[in-house]
Design a protein around this motif. Sequence first.
Motif, mmCIF file in Angstrom:
data_model
loop_
_atom_site.group_PDB
_atom_site.id
_atom_site.type_symbol
_atom_site.label_atom_id
_atom_site.label_comp_id
_atom_site.label_asym_id
_atom_site.label_seq_id
_atom_site.Cartn_x
_atom_site.Cartn_y
_atom_site.Cartn_z
ATOM 1 N N ASN A 23 0.853 -1.184 0.000
ATOM 2 C CA ASN A 23 0.000 0.000 0.000
ATOM 3 C C ASN A 23 0.891 1.236 0.000
ATOM 4 O O ASN A 23 1.681 1.441 0.916
ATOM 5 C CB ASN A 23 -0.903 -0.020 1.233
ATOM 6 C CG ASN A 23 -1.900 1.111 1.246
ATOM 7 O OD1 ASN A 23 -1.790 2.075 0.501
ATOM 8 N ND2 ASN A 23 -2.886 0.995 2.110
ATOM 9 N N ILE A 24 0.752 2.074 -1.028
ATOM 10 C CA ILE A 24 1.574 3.284 -1.118
ATOM 11 C C ILE A 24 0.790 4.521 -0.693
ATOM 12 O O ILE A 24 1.238 5.639 -0.891
ATOM 13 C CB ILE A 24 2.152 3.466 -2.530
ATOM 14 C CG1 ILE A 24 1.044 3.604 -3.565
ATOM 15 C CG2 ILE A 24 3.103 2.342 -2.856
ATOM 16 C CD1 ILE A 24 1.534 4.086 -4.906
ATOM 17 N N GLY A 25 -0.369 4.300 -0.108
ATOM 18 C CA GLY A 25 -1.177 5.399 0.404
ATOM 19 C C GLY A 25 -2.498 5.529 -0.316
ATOM 20 O O GLY A 25 -2.576 5.347 -1.530
ATOM 21 N N PHE A 26 -3.540 5.805 0.449
ATOM 22 C CA PHE A 26 -4.882 6.061 -0.074
ATOM 23 C C PHE A 26 -5.429 4.890 -0.884
ATOM 24 O O PHE A 26 -6.175 5.074 -1.844
ATOM 25 C CB PHE A 26 -4.897 7.344 -0.910
ATOM 26 C CG PHE A 26 -4.314 8.516 -0.190
ATOM 27 C CD1 PHE A 26 -4.979 9.087 0.881
ATOM 28 C CD2 PHE A 26 -3.084 9.028 -0.556
ATOM 29 C CE1 PHE A 26 -4.438 10.159 1.564
ATOM 30 C CE2 PHE A 26 -2.535 10.102 0.117
ATOM 31 C CZ PHE A 26 -3.210 10.666 1.178
ATOM 32 N N TYR A 64 -2.866 12.268 -4.555
ATOM 33 C CA TYR A 64 -4.189 12.849 -4.318
ATOM 34 C C TYR A 64 -4.084 14.308 -3.887
ATOM 35 O O TYR A 64 -4.669 14.734 -2.901
ATOM 36 C CB TYR A 64 -4.974 12.023 -3.293
ATOM 37 C CG TYR A 64 -5.430 10.706 -3.850
ATOM 38 C CD1 TYR A 64 -6.682 10.572 -4.421
ATOM 39 C CD2 TYR A 64 -4.587 9.605 -3.836
ATOM 40 C CE1 TYR A 64 -7.096 9.369 -4.952
ATOM 41 C CE2 TYR A 64 -4.989 8.400 -4.370
ATOM 42 C CZ TYR A 64 -6.246 8.286 -4.922
ATOM 43 O OH TYR A 64 -6.638 7.089 -5.463
ATOM 44 N N LYS A 65 -3.311 15.064 -4.654
ATOM 45 C CA LYS A 65 -3.125 16.509 -4.464
ATOM 46 C C LYS A 65 -2.433 16.870 -3.153
ATOM 47 O O LYS A 65 -2.504 17.998 -2.703
ATOM 48 C CB LYS A 65 -4.459 17.262 -4.562
ATOM 49 C CG LYS A 65 -5.206 17.046 -5.843
ATOM 50 C CD LYS A 65 -4.480 17.675 -6.997
ATOM 51 C CE LYS A 65 -5.313 17.502 -8.262
ATOM 52 N NZ LYS A 65 -4.643 17.965 -9.431
ATOM 53 N N SER A 82 4.238 9.305 -4.290
ATOM 54 C CA SER A 82 3.459 8.939 -3.116
ATOM 55 C C SER A 82 3.541 10.047 -2.074
ATOM 56 O O SER A 82 4.553 10.741 -1.973
ATOM 57 C CB SER A 82 3.981 7.634 -2.517
ATOM 58 O OG SER A 82 3.302 7.330 -1.320
ATOM 59 N N ALA A 83 2.477 10.178 -1.292
ATOM 60 C CA ALA A 83 2.438 11.171 -0.224
ATOM 61 C C ALA A 83 2.992 10.618 1.086
ATOM 62 O O ALA A 83 3.045 11.332 2.079
ATOM 63 C CB ALA A 83 1.008 11.663 -0.017
#
Length: 101
Positions: A23-26, A64-65, A82-83
């Motif tokens: 999982n790299i986020g969101f 995601y911005k 990625s964030a």
Amino acid sequence: MRSKNCASRYRIWSECMEIRPVNIGFGDIVFAGRIVAIVAPTSASAKRMVQDARDAGRLVDATYKRRTRAVIVTDSGHIVLSALQPETLANRVGGEKEDAE
């Protein structure tokens, strides 16, 4: 983990790759076997890689911005933004448990 049979020259590379999702986020996923490097986006070389990938259509923006905190380089030449912090992603790729994002 890769099996012992992967050393055989008759095995197909895709059969030997680690197919564990990370999982790299969101909710976005990258397979661990495809990751070549995870780097911070602050260096000039990382910025150049991101711009080259954007121009070539190989950039995947999974932030995601939000602020980009990690640049993931894949074996196919794609660049994933990625964030999450590079350390967090490295822990997830390594299989360690992460308490909070």
